[in-house]
Scaffold this active site. Structure first.
Site, PDB file in Angstrom:
ATOM      1  N   CYS A 244       0.837  -1.203   0.000  1.00 17.83           N
ATOM      2  CA  CYS A 244       0.000   0.000   0.000  1.00 17.83           C
ATOM      3  C   CYS A 244       0.868   1.248   0.000  1.00 17.83           C
ATOM      4  O   CYS A 244       0.470   2.296  -0.492  1.00 17.83           O
ATOM      5  CB  CYS A 244      -0.939  -0.008   1.194  1.00 17.83           C
ATOM      6  SG  CYS A 244      -2.185  -1.289   1.063  1.00 17.83           S
TER       7      CYS A 244
ATOM      8  N   CYS B 271      -4.069 -30.353  -3.250  1.00 19.85           N
ATOM      9  CA  CYS B 271      -3.544 -29.167  -2.555  1.00 19.85           C
ATOM     10  C   CYS B 271      -2.385 -29.551  -1.643  1.00 19.85           C
ATOM     11  O   CYS B 271      -2.448 -30.518  -0.894  1.00 19.85           O
ATOM     12  CB  CYS B 271      -4.636 -28.474  -1.760  1.00 19.85           C
ATOM     13  SG  CYS B 271      -4.003 -27.075  -0.799  1.00 19.85           S
TER      14      CYS B 271
ATOM     15  N   CYS C  50      12.885   7.767 -12.050  1.00 17.92           N
ATOM     16  CA  CYS C  50      11.618   7.209 -11.573  1.00 17.92           C
ATOM     17  C   CYS C  50      11.500   7.513 -10.092  1.00 17.92           C
ATOM     18  O   CYS C  50      12.087   8.478  -9.609  1.00 17.92           O
ATOM     19  CB  CYS C  50      11.527   5.710 -11.867  1.00 17.92           C
ATOM     20  SG  CYS C  50      12.720   4.742 -10.953  1.00 17.92           S
TER      21      CYS C  50
HETATM   22 ZN   LIG Z   1      -5.909 -26.318   0.212  1.00 16.92          ZN
END
Ligand SMILES: [Zn+2]
Lengths: 471, 94
Positions: free
Chosen positions: A223, A302, A424
Site C-alpha cells: 500500500c 492441494c 523514476c
Molecule cells: Zn488447500
C-alpha cells in the site's frame, strides 16, 4: 451470505447445547451485557444463545492496520470475549486515513497497544491480548492454537500462506481479506474447519486451493508503493468482522458443523464465495461493483489440505522452516543494475545542469501521473512506466518508429542527438526503461546516450532538493 | 465498472487488480467460442508478458464460477458467445 438462523435449522451434528453446558452457555447475561448487546441480540437469528457464543469465543486478529482496525472494532463491539491482536509495527501519520483504530495522539505507539486502547474505550468487557511482534513460522502455531477463529488482516503473500497453512493444520476457520489501491477481496476459508487430508467429499478450501502460487516478487506492491483508498480497505475489514460474527454466533467454527451429506446441505456450507469489490474513481456513482464468485471446494492435490498433504505440510515442518515462505514468495531484490557508464547520481546530474554541460537533453520521468502531479524536476516529461512498456511491446510486435515512444519531436537528420535521462521514484523502473529504450534502438546504435538517474526522485530529494515532496 | 453486452460472436473478459494495471483495461470483448486452454495464449498475444506477470497466479471465473485451467490431457472447457470471463489476481496488501 445469510445468517443461519434458528437452533433447528442448524446442520446435523452440531451439538451446541451439550457443548455449552460446561462453558457458561447456559448462564444469564449480566445487566451490563444486556444493555450493551441488546440491539444486536434482538435481530432475528441472534438471541441469547448466539450472544453467549460470542462472549465465549476467542478471535485472533493478525494485523492491526487498514483491515485489522475496522474488523477489530466490530468484533469488540459485538462482545467477542477474547480478542488477540498481533502486529509488530508502530503507528505512522500515513496510516491514519484508513486505520481508524489509531489516533494522531498515538503516533509512534505500537499499533497493537494503540488499537487496544481504542477498543477498551469502545468495550471494556472483552479480554484483550496484545502480541507486539510480527507473526512468524516459529510463533504462528503457538498463538493460533489458543483461538477459535482467525482474521487475516496482513499485508504480504508470505504471511498469508503461513497463516492459511497453520489454520489448516490446527483446524481453525480463517476469514481472509485483502485490499490495495481500489480493489478488495474477501473469502472465508477452511470453514467449517476440516482435518487436513480429508478429501472423500466436498470440503471447504484453503488459501492455497484458491491461489496456488504467489505473484512474482517484482510485481508485488505494498500500500505504501501503490496507494490505498480508505473506504475500500475499511469495507473489507468490516465485512471480515461480519463473517466472523456470523460464524461464531452460528457455531460454524466447530468441526462438527460439517454436514454429514454435503449434497443436501441446506446452508450451502461448502459453497465458498470470493467477494470482490472494485471501486472506480473515474466512474459515475454506482452501479456498485461487488461481485460474488463461486469458488471450488478443497482441491485433492492441494499442498496444504489435499489428499497427500499430511506428508507435505506439518506443524513441526512449519516451525523449522519447511516450507520456506520467504523463498516461495520470492525475495524483494533490486532487479537490474546497469553498467556504470549508463548511470549518473542525482547530484552529478544536477551539477551538470547547473554548470551548463547539459543544455539540450530529454528528461523522462516514469512515475505514475499521480506521483508526478506533486512535483518534478524542471523540464521533466511524464511517461508512466506501464505506458512505456505497453508502447515498447506494441512497437516490437507491429514495428513502427521506436522514437515515437518519446514525448518530444526530434527530426531524423538532427546531427546533435540529445541524450536522454530517465528518472523514476526509487531507481528501479528507470533502469528497466533505459534497457527497453536501447533494445528498441532509441540510442541510434550508440550515438545517443541514455542514462539512468541513480536512486530516482528519492535520491533527488536526499542529494539535491530536501524540500521536494516525495511520496 | 458496468459490464457491456459483448457484440455477437464475442465474450466479455473482465480484468481485476494487477490485471487491470497490466492491460490498462477493466473490460473488453474477445471472439467466441474460445477454448479455455487457449485463453492465456490469446491474452499473451495481445499483452506481451501478461502470462508470467499476471495470469500464472490468477484465478479465472466463467459466469461468476471458478474454473480450473485444464492441463495437458485434461478435458477442455469452451468459452461461449455471451459468457463473462474474469481474471482475478490475488491481492495481498491490507
Ligand atoms: Zn488447500
Amino acid at each position: 451470505m445469510q445468517l443461519n438462523s434458528t437452533e433447528d435449522s442448524r446442520p446435523n451434528g452440531v451439538a451446541i447445547a451439550t457443548n455449552g453446558e460446561h462453558n457458561g452457555f447456559s448462564r444469564r447475561l449480566t445487566d451490563e451485557e444486556f444493555d450493551r448487546y441488546s440491539r444486536q441480540m434482538i435481530v432475528p437469528g441472534m438471541g441469547r444463545e448466539a450472544q453467549l457464543r460470542l462472549i465465549n469465543s476467542k478471535v485472533l486478529i493478525i494485523g492491526g492496520g487498514g483491515l485489522g482496525c475496522p474488523a477489530a472494532q466490530y468484533v469488540a463491539g459485538a462482545g467477542v470475549g477474547t480478542i488477540g491482536i498481533i502486529d509488530g509495527d508502530v503507528v505512522e501519520p500515513s496510516n491514519l486515513h484508513r486505520q481508524v483504530g489509531h489516533a494522531t495522539s498515538r503516533i509512534g505507539m505500537k499499533k497493537v497497544d494503540s488499537l487496544i486502547t481504542h477498543l477498551r474505550d469502545l468495550n471494556p468487557l472483552p479480554t484483550y491480548t496484545p502480541y507486539t511482534y510480527p507473526i512468524s513460522p516459529e510463533n504462528a502455531a503457538d498463538i493460533i492454537s489458543q483461538y477459535d477463529l482467525v482474521l487475516d488482516c496482513t499485508d504480504n503473500p508470505a504471511t498469508r500462506y503461513l497463516i492459511s497453512d497453520v489454520c489448516v493444520l490446527l483446524c481453525k476457520p480463517l476469514v481472509s481479506a485483502a485490499s490495495i489501491q481500489k480493489s478488495g477481496q474477501l473469502i472465508v476459508l477452511n470453514c467449517p474447519p476440516t482435518p487436513q487430508g480429508k478429501v472423500d467429499k466436498k470440503y471447504p478450501p484453503c488459501y492455497r486451493c484458491c491461489f496456488r502460487k504467489p505473484p512474482p516478487a517484482n510485481t508485488q506492491l505494498s500500500c505504501g508503493e501503490a496507494g490505498i483508498m480508505g473506504p475500500v480497505v475499511g469495507l473489507m475489514g468490516v465485512a471480515q468482522a461480519g463473517e466472523a460474527i456470523k460464524i461464531l454466533a452460528s457455531a460454524l467454527h466447530l468441526p462438527s458443523s460439517i454436514p454429514s451429506n454435503p449434497e443436501d446441505d441446506p446452508h450451502n456450507l461448502i459453497q465458498p464465495t470470493l467477494l470482490i469489490y472494485s471501486y472506480d474513481l473515474t466512474a459515475a456513482p454506482g452501479p456498485f461493483t461487488f461481485r460474488a464468485l463461486k469458488m471450488a471446494p478443497r482441491k485433492k492435490n492441494c499442498f496444504a489440505c489435499g489428499e497427500n498433504s499430511p506428508q507435505t505440510l506439518t506443524l513441526e515442518g512449519v516451525k523449522s522452516g519447511n516450507p520456506n515462505y520467504i523463498q516461495f514468495c520470492g525475495i524483494q531484490t533490486p532487479k537490474i543494475v546497469l553498467p556504470e557508464q549508463d548511470r549518473i547520481t542525482a547530484s552529478a546530474y544536477h551539477a551538470a545542469r547547473q554548470n551548463g554541460q547539459l543544455q539540450n537533453h530529454i528528461l523522462l520521468d516514469t512515475r505514475e501521473k499521480e506521483h508526478f502531479s506533486f512535483g518534478s524536476i524542471d523540464g521533466a516529461v511524464n511517461v508512466p512506466f506501464g505506458k512505456l512498456l505497453m508502447k515498447a511491446a506494441t512497437i516490437k510486435r507491429h514495428g513502427g518508429d521506436a522514437e515515437e515512444i518519446l514525448p518530444v519531436e526530434i527530426s531524423e537528420d538532427q546531427k546533435d542527438v540529445p541524450p536522454i535521462f530517465v528518472v523514476c521514484r526509487r531507481g528501479l523502473d528507470s533502469q528497466e526503461a533505459v534497457e527497453k529504450l536501447k533494445e528498441l534502438g532509441v540510442d541510434r546504435g550508440g550515438k545517443r546516450k541514455i542514462v539512468d538517474i541513480i536512486g530516482g526522485m528519492k535520491a533527488w530529494k536526499e542529494e539535491v532538493d530536501p524540500s521536494f515532496p516525495f511520496i | 465498472m458496468t459490464t457491456p453486452k459483448p457484440p455477437p460472436g464475442h465474450f466479455t473478459i473482465l480484468y481485476f487488480a494487477s490485471a487491470t494495471s497490466f492491460t490498462a483495461k477493466n473490460v473488453e470483448s474477445l471472439p467466441a467460442p474460445l477454448s479455455l486452454k487457449k485463453l492465456f495464449d490469446v491474452l499473451e498475444e495481445r499483452y506481451k508478458g501478461i502470462k508470467d506477470s499476471v495470469l500464472d497466479h490468477s484465478l479465472v471465473t466463467i459466469n461468476l464460477a471458478y474454473v480450473d485451467i485444464p492441463e495437458e490431457g485434461e478435458e477442455d472447457v469452451i468459452i461461449k458467445e455471451g459468457d463473462e470471463v474474469a481474471i482475478i489476481p490475488p491481492v495481498s496488501s491490507g
